[in-house]
Motif scaffolding. Structure first.
Motif, PDB file in Angstrom:
ATOM      1  N   LEU A  54      16.810  85.495  66.089  1.00  0.00           N
ATOM      2  CA  LEU A  54      16.862  86.770  66.816  1.00  0.00           C
ATOM      3  C   LEU A  54      16.932  86.515  68.321  1.00  0.00           C
ATOM      4  O   LEU A  54      17.700  87.179  69.035  1.00  0.00           O
ATOM      5  CB  LEU A  54      15.632  87.618  66.483  1.00  0.00           C
ATOM      6  N   SER A  55      16.163  85.543  68.799  1.00  0.00           N
ATOM      7  CA  SER A  55      16.188  85.193  70.229  1.00  0.00           C
ATOM      8  C   SER A  55      17.563  84.668  70.638  1.00  0.00           C
ATOM      9  O   SER A  55      18.106  85.057  71.680  1.00  0.00           O
ATOM     10  CB  SER A  55      15.111  84.145  70.539  1.00  0.00           C
ATOM     11  N   LEU A  56      18.138  83.792  69.798  1.00  0.00           N
ATOM     12  CA  LEU A  56      19.471  83.256  70.087  1.00  0.00           C
ATOM     13  C   LEU A  56      20.519  84.358  70.082  1.00  0.00           C
ATOM     14  O   LEU A  56      21.438  84.368  70.913  1.00  0.00           O
ATOM     15  CB  LEU A  56      19.845  82.176  69.061  1.00  0.00           C
ATOM     16  N   TYR A  57      20.381  85.300  69.153  1.00  0.00           N
ATOM     17  CA  TYR A  57      21.324  86.416  69.058  1.00  0.00           C
ATOM     18  C   TYR A  57      21.278  87.274  70.319  1.00  0.00           C
ATOM     19  O   TYR A  57      22.320  87.605  70.910  1.00  0.00           O
ATOM     20  CB  TYR A  57      20.984  87.259  67.833  1.00  0.00           C
ATOM     21  N   ILE A  58      20.074  87.608  70.770  1.00  0.00           N
ATOM     22  CA  ILE A  58      19.919  88.429  71.973  1.00  0.00           C
ATOM     23  C   ILE A  58      20.453  87.683  73.200  1.00  0.00           C
ATOM     24  O   ILE A  58      21.171  88.261  74.034  1.00  0.00           O
ATOM     25  CB  ILE A  58      18.438  88.819  72.178  1.00  0.00           C
ATOM     26  N   LEU A  59      20.125  86.385  73.307  1.00  0.00           N
ATOM     27  CA  LEU A  59      20.612  85.580  74.428  1.00  0.00           C
ATOM     28  C   LEU A  59      22.138  85.504  74.437  1.00  0.00           C
ATOM     29  O   LEU A  59      22.775  85.591  75.491  1.00  0.00           O
ATOM     30  CB  LEU A  59      20.031  84.164  74.357  1.00  0.00           C
ATOM     31  N   THR A  60      22.726  85.341  73.244  1.00  0.00           N
ATOM     32  CA  THR A  60      24.189  85.255  73.135  1.00  0.00           C
ATOM     33  C   THR A  60      24.847  86.564  73.543  1.00  0.00           C
ATOM     34  O   THR A  60      25.847  86.565  74.278  1.00  0.00           O
ATOM     35  CB  THR A  60      24.601  84.892  71.692  1.00  0.00           C
ATOM     36  N   LEU A  61      24.308  87.679  73.070  1.00  0.00           N
ATOM     37  CA  LEU A  61      24.842  88.989  73.457  1.00  0.00           C
ATOM     38  C   LEU A  61      24.767  89.175  74.968  1.00  0.00           C
ATOM     39  O   LEU A  61      25.738  89.617  75.602  1.00  0.00           O
ATOM     40  CB  LEU A  61      24.067  90.102  72.758  1.00  0.00           C
ATOM     41  N   MET A  62      23.613  88.831  75.552  1.00  0.00           N
ATOM     42  CA  MET A  62      23.438  88.998  76.994  1.00  0.00           C
ATOM     43  C   MET A  62      24.377  88.088  77.786  1.00  0.00           C
ATOM     44  O   MET A  62      25.034  88.539  78.734  1.00  0.00           O
ATOM     45  CB  MET A  62      21.979  88.711  77.375  1.00  0.00           C
ATOM     46  N   ALA A  63      24.448  86.803  77.397  1.00  0.00           N
ATOM     47  CA  ALA A  63      25.269  85.839  78.134  1.00  0.00           C
ATOM     48  C   ALA A  63      26.747  86.212  78.094  1.00  0.00           C
ATOM     49  O   ALA A  63      27.437  86.205  79.133  1.00  0.00           O
ATOM     50  CB  ALA A  63      25.056  84.434  77.559  1.00  0.00           C
ATOM     51  N   ASN A  64      27.250  86.536  76.901  1.00  0.00           N
ATOM     52  CA  ASN A  64      28.668  86.891  76.786  1.00  0.00           C
ATOM     53  C   ASN A  64      28.992  88.225  77.459  1.00  0.00           C
ATOM     54  O   ASN A  64      30.061  88.390  78.042  1.00  0.00           O
ATOM     55  CB  ASN A  64      29.079  86.928  75.314  1.00  0.00           C
ATOM     56  N   THR A  65      28.053  89.171  77.393  1.00  0.00           N
ATOM     57  CA  THR A  65      28.252  90.462  78.065  1.00  0.00           C
ATOM     58  C   THR A  65      28.296  90.285  79.575  1.00  0.00           C
ATOM     59  O   THR A  65      29.134  90.883  80.268  1.00  0.00           O
ATOM     60  CB  THR A  65      27.131  91.453  77.686  1.00  0.00           C
ATOM     61  N   VAL A  66      27.409  89.439  80.105  1.00  0.00           N
ATOM     62  CA  VAL A  66      27.382  89.172  81.552  1.00  0.00           C
ATOM     63  C   VAL A  66      28.686  88.519  81.999  1.00  0.00           C
ATOM     64  O   VAL A  66      29.268  88.912  83.021  1.00  0.00           O
ATOM     65  CB  VAL A  66      26.170  88.280  81.916  1.00  0.00           C
ATOM     66  N   ILE A  67      29.164  87.531  81.235  1.00  0.00           N
ATOM     67  CA  ILE A  67      30.415  86.851  81.580  1.00  0.00           C
ATOM     68  C   ILE A  67      31.566  87.853  81.611  1.00  0.00           C
ATOM     69  O   ILE A  67      32.363  87.888  82.568  1.00  0.00           O
ATOM     70  CB  ILE A  67      30.722  85.717  80.579  1.00  0.00           C
ATOM     71  N   ALA A  68      31.682  88.675  80.583  1.00  0.00           N
ATOM     72  CA  ALA A  68      32.764  89.666  80.519  1.00  0.00           C
ATOM     73  C   ALA A  68      32.657  90.667  81.667  1.00  0.00           C
ATOM     74  O   ALA A  68      33.671  91.038  82.285  1.00  0.00           O
ATOM     75  CB  ALA A  68      32.734  90.393  79.174  1.00  0.00           C
TER      76      ALA A  68
END
Length: 313
Positions: free
Chosen positions: A30-44
């Protein structure tokens, strides 16, 4: 077991062998999922909001971030559900849709990485004609082609698998993956295995060969550059993409480009986690930490947000 092709649902066994670790795995994933969503959203968001990053390379990077978000979101909810309740019952329709969308996003990413290698090839080997060759129309066409290939492969694999007679309903995996579903096919599964491998060769090997060809030409061009500074700059623009390609194709290729008899449930679950959970998280980290322009845009956005925050206070 008899032919169960008419069954209405499957059972996902998930990580049933290590049930004592389910709470820990739930928190980690769950932590990895949230981090991935945040990181990719920030990049975009950073790329779309900064005019200096409106170039083909960053257009493709935005598409990669969107694909990673969708790719991960197809399977993570099922994994988390599995870790909470144990064995998950999944309808035949939901299972087929999960397989289709997982393949669609995964194959689209394969071809998108190939498009990104072409972009680097033209940028380094044909710098004077780069802006003409990699026009916005060409970039959009390459992305559209990646989605078309993803749709085709997803449909073919899903139709082959779910139109074949099944002799079991327990899937020894945490989502509807191809290899464990092949274990459920009745009778002689060799034709289905060959079809899966042929499609995988097209979906994984053909874009990979294009990437290899592009980088052979890129390296050859870089080695003929006059100054060491030019060589270092050219290598730096390719290193992030090359690292992402190695991570993604290394795990995906070892999963799909091999016969069914080499399948091992525990190993394949680990491989699936590697390319479906870890890689989408590493992609934005690799591109942001190794890219001066992205880091510069992040710092600029951070400074601007701090000024706005102070001004409001």
């Amino acid at each position: 077991l008899g032919n169960l092709s008419g069954l209405s649902e499957f059972r996902l066994l998930g990580f049933s062998g290590i049930s004592h670790l389910h709470p820990l795995l739930f928190v980690v994933l769950l932590s990895l999922y949230i981090l991935t969503l945040m990181a990719n959203t920030v990049i975009a968001f950073i790329i779309n909001s900064d005019n200096t990053l409106h170039t083909p390379m960053y257009f493709f990077l935005t598409q990669l971030s969107c694909l990673d978000i969708c790719y991960l979101s197809v399977i993570i909810p099922t994994i988390l559900e599995n870790l909470v309740v144990g064995t998950v019952s999944i309808s035949r329709t939901r299972c087929a849709m999960q397989m289709f969308f997982f393949l669609f996003f995964g194959v689209a990413e394969c071809f998108l990485l190939a498009a990104m290698s072409l972009d680097r090839y033209f940028a380094i080997c044909y710098p004077l004609h780069y802006t003409i060759i990699m026009s916005s129309r060409v970039c959009r066409s390459l992305v559209f082609g990646a989605y078309i290939c993803g749709t085709a492969v997803g449909l073919i694999h899903t139709l082959i698998t779910f139109s074949s007679p099944l002799c079991g309903s327990a899937i020894d995996h945490f989502f509807c993956e191809i290899q464990p579903l092949l274990d459920l096919l009745c009778g002689n599964t060799f034709p289905s295995e060959i079809q899966v491998i042929v499609v995988a060769v097209f979906a994984i090997l053909s874009p990979f060969l294009l990437i290899i060809y592009s980088y052979i030409r890129i390296i050859s061009t870089i080695l003929h550059m006059a100054s060491a500074e030019s060589q270092e700059k050219a290598f730096s623009t390719c290193s992030s993409h090359l690292l992402v390609v190695t991570l993604f194709y290394g795990t995906a290729g070892s999963m799909y480009l091999r016969p069914k008899y080499t399948y091992c449930a525990s190993v394949d679950k680990f491989l699936s986690l590697s390319y479906s959970v870890i890689t989408p998280l590493l992609n934005p980290i690799i591109y942001s930490l190794r890219n001066k322009e992205v880091k510069g845009a992040l710092k600029k956005k951070w400074r601007k947000s701090r000024l706005v925050w102070k001004w409001n206070i």
